[in-house]
Design an enzyme around this catalytic site. Sequence first.
Site, mmCIF file in Angstrom:
data_model
loop_
_atom_site.group_PDB
_atom_site.id
_atom_site.type_symbol
_atom_site.label_atom_id
_atom_site.label_comp_id
_atom_site.label_asym_id
_atom_site.label_seq_id
_atom_site.Cartn_x
_atom_site.Cartn_y
_atom_site.Cartn_z
ATOM 1 C CD GLU A 108 0.204 22.050 1.512
ATOM 2 O OE1 GLU A 108 0.428 23.067 0.853
ATOM 3 O OE2 GLU A 108 0.297 20.909 1.030
ATOM 4 C CB CYS A 121 -7.777 15.433 3.889
ATOM 5 S SG CYS A 121 -6.329 14.423 3.713
ATOM 6 C CB CYS A 128 5.666 11.375 6.204
ATOM 7 S SG CYS A 128 5.123 9.675 6.512
ATOM 8 C CB CYS A 132 5.444 5.951 0.477
ATOM 9 S SG CYS A 132 4.921 5.145 2.005
ATOM 10 C CB CYS A 135 4.039 9.695 -0.705
ATOM 11 S SG CYS A 135 3.214 10.868 0.372
ATOM 12 N N GLY A 180 1.904 12.718 6.933
ATOM 13 C CA GLY A 180 2.290 11.937 8.107
ATOM 14 C C GLY A 180 1.696 10.547 8.139
ATOM 15 C CD GLU A 181 1.456 5.341 9.224
ATOM 16 O OE1 GLU A 181 1.259 5.323 8.000
ATOM 17 O OE2 GLU A 181 0.659 4.834 10.046
ATOM 18 C CB SER A 212 -5.151 6.358 5.748
ATOM 19 O OG SER A 212 -4.458 5.697 4.725
ATOM 20 C CB SER A 235 -1.522 2.635 2.165
ATOM 21 O OG SER A 235 -2.187 3.822 2.486
ATOM 22 C CG LEU A 236 -2.891 -4.264 0.173
ATOM 23 C CD1 LEU A 236 -4.060 -5.056 0.673
ATOM 24 C CD2 LEU A 236 -2.471 -4.791 -1.188
ATOM 25 C CG HIS A 237 -0.397 1.434 -2.174
ATOM 26 N ND1 HIS A 237 -1.716 1.795 -2.190
ATOM 27 C CD2 HIS A 237 0.233 2.404 -1.465
ATOM 28 C CE1 HIS A 237 -1.887 2.922 -1.511
ATOM 29 N NE2 HIS A 237 -0.730 3.311 -1.066
ATOM 30 C CG ASN A 311 -3.422 12.184 -7.208
ATOM 31 O OD1 ASN A 311 -4.178 12.224 -8.172
ATOM 32 N ND2 ASN A 311 -3.837 11.846 -5.994
ATOM 33 C CB CYS A 354 -4.040 10.965 -2.176
ATOM 34 S SG CYS A 354 -5.610 10.628 -1.489
HETATM 35 N N1 SAH Z 1 0.624 7.551 5.908
HETATM 36 C C1 SAH Z 1 -0.743 7.205 5.720
HETATM 37 C C2 SAH Z 1 -1.660 8.368 5.419
HETATM 38 C C3 SAH Z 1 -1.199 9.424 4.455
HETATM 39 S S1 SAH Z 1 -1.322 9.116 2.747
HETATM 40 C C4 SAH Z 1 -0.846 6.109 4.655
HETATM 41 O O1 SAH Z 1 0.161 5.792 4.046
HETATM 42 O O2 SAH Z 1 -1.916 5.548 4.477
HETATM 43 C C5 SAH Z 1 -3.000 8.913 2.384
HETATM 44 C C6 SAH Z 1 -3.245 8.086 1.133
HETATM 45 O O3 SAH Z 1 -2.742 8.757 -0.026
HETATM 46 C C7 SAH Z 1 -2.520 6.751 1.188
HETATM 47 O O4 SAH Z 1 -3.319 5.704 0.733
HETATM 48 C C8 SAH Z 1 -1.363 6.985 0.245
HETATM 49 O O5 SAH Z 1 -0.851 5.800 -0.225
HETATM 50 C C9 SAH Z 1 -2.000 7.856 -0.809
HETATM 51 N N2 SAH Z 1 -1.014 8.563 -1.652
HETATM 52 C C10 SAH Z 1 0.179 9.031 -1.286
HETATM 53 N N3 SAH Z 1 0.813 9.596 -2.340
HETATM 54 C C11 SAH Z 1 -0.026 9.495 -3.392
HETATM 55 C C12 SAH Z 1 0.047 9.929 -4.750
HETATM 56 N N4 SAH Z 1 1.105 10.584 -5.238
HETATM 57 N N5 SAH Z 1 -1.013 9.674 -5.544
HETATM 58 C C13 SAH Z 1 -2.110 9.035 -5.048
HETATM 59 N N6 SAH Z 1 -2.225 8.624 -3.787
HETATM 60 C C14 SAH Z 1 -1.206 8.844 -2.957
#
Ligand code: SAH
Length: 361
Positions: A108, A121, A128, A132, A135, A180-181, A212, A235-237, A311, A354
């Site tokens: 998608e 996007c 992937c 995570c 995700c 994907g990464e 990203s 993506s630090l989080h 999300n 996202c």
């Molecule tokens: N693999 C890469 C790019 C894909 S995700 C990465 O991890 O950065 C793109 C962004 O969406 C990342 O910052 C990821 O952490 C965020 N993301 C993934 N799942 C999410 C969710 N359920 N709600 C909000 N952001 C999310």
Amino acid sequence: MKLVRKHAIGHIDPMNKTSFYGLSYNDLELLLKEHQLNPYGARVLFNWVYKKRRAGLPPNLAQVTKKFLNENISFELPHVLKDQKVIQNHQNSTQKFLISFGDSRTVECVLIPFQGKYTLCLSSQVGCAMKCSFCYTGTQGLSRNLSSEEIVGQLLSTYHWLEDQGHNLRISNLVFMGQGEPLHNFEAVQKACSIFLSQYGLSIGKEKISISTAGYLPGLKKWLASSLDVNLALSLHSTNRSIRDELIPLNKAYPLEDILELLKKWPLGPKRFITFEYLLIKDLNDREEDAHLLAELLSNYSALINLIPFNPFPGSTYERPEEEKIESFQRVLSEYSTPAMLRKTKGEDILAACGQLSSLA
Ligand code: SAH
């Protein structure tokens, strides 16, 4: 007879042809030269295919070049199987596209309007491998990498689809934040970027493309050693090791400290930043104290913070924090010099936000 040099070939389609969309401008020029054809054809073709987005071959191309292209190069694009829209107003709707490739695998990609411009996007893999915990894509596992032509194809197929619908819009920004990464598929992403950046084609500015990463250190090292010049988003989080381990299992192999150490060496031109994405999850990483720790950790970087409220997706266990919690987190960050923006979620109702992208749609 295969006329095309191995290294220039991305992916050979069933007709044993090389895809046009996997060739960078330099690849194409070289290929034409190698076959004693006028290399200026590369400029004509990039202009026709990417700038004008026309079908067929350009009329002002030599007959021998046309013959060569017809016999050796495929202009087949992935198919748009489905589109879904979140209606906000006519000009301003987020749109999700399901794109299908030659082997029927799908990804998608999402078109996001912002102040009269459009960001696409893009996905870099089918599924992937990073798993995570927050995700949706991660729940599918990795099916395969996308080739550079499949990445470029997402953009062109979306463009053609929109133009067929009578929309005359310009996609000015690209973010590798779909499935994907991207740094786990670095070579294909790098080649696709060189095609997006080419001044003879789409000519998208380097500051308008962002990759990203969850923190895939081998990919960051490859990027650092390469000439790729686009924006990096990490993506630090969480600044806390065990929480980040839970959210991004990759952190166990490549801890945040090692990533941040490498980023000290990241070459940044004037007015360029590294974006740090910070997912806000209720009662996990959303306390005011977490905001202080985040700002302090990034105080020595040329950084932008992008806050992303979680999300939800089918089966997810985390929750999004309440509005007041998000606001107080932002308020704390505003006491520091690093700018922080809240990513307004778009497209949740069609699972286009996202982390909500899937290949199972
Ligand atoms: N693999 C890469 C790019 C894909 S995700 C990465 O991890 O950065 C793109 C962004 O969406 C990342 O910052 C990821 O952490 C965020 N993301 C993934 N799942 C999410 C969710 N359920 N709600 C909000 N952001 C999310």
